[in-house]
Design a protein around this motif. Structure first.
Motif, mmCIF file in Angstrom:
data_model
loop_
_atom_site.group_PDB
_atom_site.id
_atom_site.type_symbol
_atom_site.label_atom_id
_atom_site.label_comp_id
_atom_site.label_asym_id
_atom_site.label_seq_id
_atom_site.Cartn_x
_atom_site.Cartn_y
_atom_site.Cartn_z
ATOM 1 N N ALA A 169 -43.846 -13.186 -10.859
ATOM 2 C CA ALA A 169 -45.007 -12.321 -11.389
ATOM 3 C C ALA A 169 -45.557 -13.096 -11.855
ATOM 4 O O ALA A 169 -45.325 -13.953 -12.999
ATOM 5 C CB ALA A 169 -44.519 -10.978 -11.527
ATOM 6 N N ASP A 170 -46.976 -12.372 -12.571
ATOM 7 C CA ASP A 170 -47.978 -12.877 -13.443
ATOM 8 C C ASP A 170 -47.385 -12.796 -15.333
ATOM 9 O O ASP A 170 -47.694 -14.142 -15.917
ATOM 10 C CB ASP A 170 -49.097 -11.676 -13.433
ATOM 11 N N GLN A 171 -46.521 -11.713 -15.210
ATOM 12 C CA GLN A 171 -45.772 -11.987 -16.077
ATOM 13 C C GLN A 171 -44.680 -12.995 -16.631
ATOM 14 O O GLN A 171 -44.675 -12.646 -17.794
ATOM 15 C CB GLN A 171 -44.511 -9.767 -16.340
ATOM 16 N N GLY A 172 -45.186 -13.715 -15.153
ATOM 17 C CA GLY A 172 -43.686 -14.739 -16.157
ATOM 18 C C GLY A 172 -42.168 -14.103 -15.952
ATOM 19 O O GLY A 172 -41.694 -13.479 -16.176
ATOM 20 N N GLY A 173 -41.275 -14.996 -17.226
ATOM 21 C CA GLY A 173 -40.509 -14.885 -17.189
ATOM 22 C C GLY A 173 -39.241 -14.704 -16.215
ATOM 23 O O GLY A 173 -39.256 -15.496 -14.977
ATOM 24 N N HIS A 174 -38.274 -13.546 -16.069
ATOM 25 C CA HIS A 174 -37.666 -13.734 -14.209
ATOM 26 C C HIS A 174 -38.008 -12.308 -14.318
ATOM 27 O O HIS A 174 -38.004 -11.132 -12.831
ATOM 28 C CB HIS A 174 -36.370 -13.100 -15.416
ATOM 29 N N TRP A 175 -39.745 -11.812 -14.469
ATOM 30 C CA TRP A 175 -39.901 -11.593 -13.740
ATOM 31 C C TRP A 175 -40.625 -11.755 -11.654
ATOM 32 O O TRP A 175 -40.689 -12.684 -12.210
ATOM 33 C CB TRP A 175 -41.496 -10.628 -13.778
ATOM 34 N N ARG A 176 -40.583 -11.071 -10.823
ATOM 35 C CA ARG A 176 -41.105 -11.520 -9.515
ATOM 36 C C ARG A 176 -41.791 -10.531 -8.807
ATOM 37 O O ARG A 176 -41.452 -8.915 -9.113
ATOM 38 C CB ARG A 176 -39.041 -11.242 -8.567
ATOM 39 N N THR A 177 -42.056 -10.941 -7.581
ATOM 40 C CA THR A 177 -42.756 -10.062 -6.839
ATOM 41 C C THR A 177 -42.671 -10.624 -5.817
ATOM 42 O O THR A 177 -41.690 -12.171 -5.399
ATOM 43 C CB THR A 177 -44.411 -10.303 -7.095
ATOM 44 N N ILE A 178 -43.061 -10.123 -4.503
ATOM 45 C CA ILE A 178 -42.093 -9.857 -3.063
ATOM 46 C C ILE A 178 -42.616 -9.060 -1.809
ATOM 47 O O ILE A 178 -43.255 -7.564 -2.541
ATOM 48 C CB ILE A 178 -40.310 -10.259 -2.879
ATOM 49 N N SER A 179 -43.152 -9.512 -1.146
ATOM 50 C CA SER A 179 -43.924 -8.950 0.540
ATOM 51 C C SER A 179 -42.723 -8.214 0.868
ATOM 52 O O SER A 179 -41.803 -8.400 1.353
ATOM 53 C CB SER A 179 -44.188 -9.740 1.059
ATOM 54 N N ILE A 180 -43.540 -6.371 0.477
ATOM 55 C CA ILE A 180 -42.526 -5.677 1.890
ATOM 56 C C ILE A 180 -42.518 -6.153 3.679
ATOM 57 O O ILE A 180 -43.694 -6.131 4.030
ATOM 58 C CB ILE A 180 -42.725 -4.762 1.841
#
Length: 63
Positions: free
Chosen positions: A26-37
């Motif tokens: 994700a844009d926040q970096g680190g361990h943030w993730r995004t995923i499509s439903i």
């Protein structure tokens, strides 16, 4: 698959393996993730908290 069922299945998949191959940083970096439903249902965002061995689902945005 109805949207609610897709979100529940995605939540289970993330809980089993937070580094799901279809997720991306994700844009926040680190361990943030995004995923499509699945099936174009939207996107979800979550934070992996390694020290606590937990996942925090922070945002679900259905389309």
């Amino acid at each position: 698959m109805p949207l609610f069922s897709a979100i529940v299945a995605l939540t289970v998949a993330i809980a089993e393996d937070p580094w799901v191959t279809t997720s991306s940083p994700a844009d926040q970096g680190g361990h943030w993730r995004t995923i499509s439903i699945p099936d174009g249902g939207g996107i979800a965002e979550y934070l992996i908290i390694p020290a606590e061995h937990s996942i925090l689902l922070t945002r679900v945005t259905p389309f």
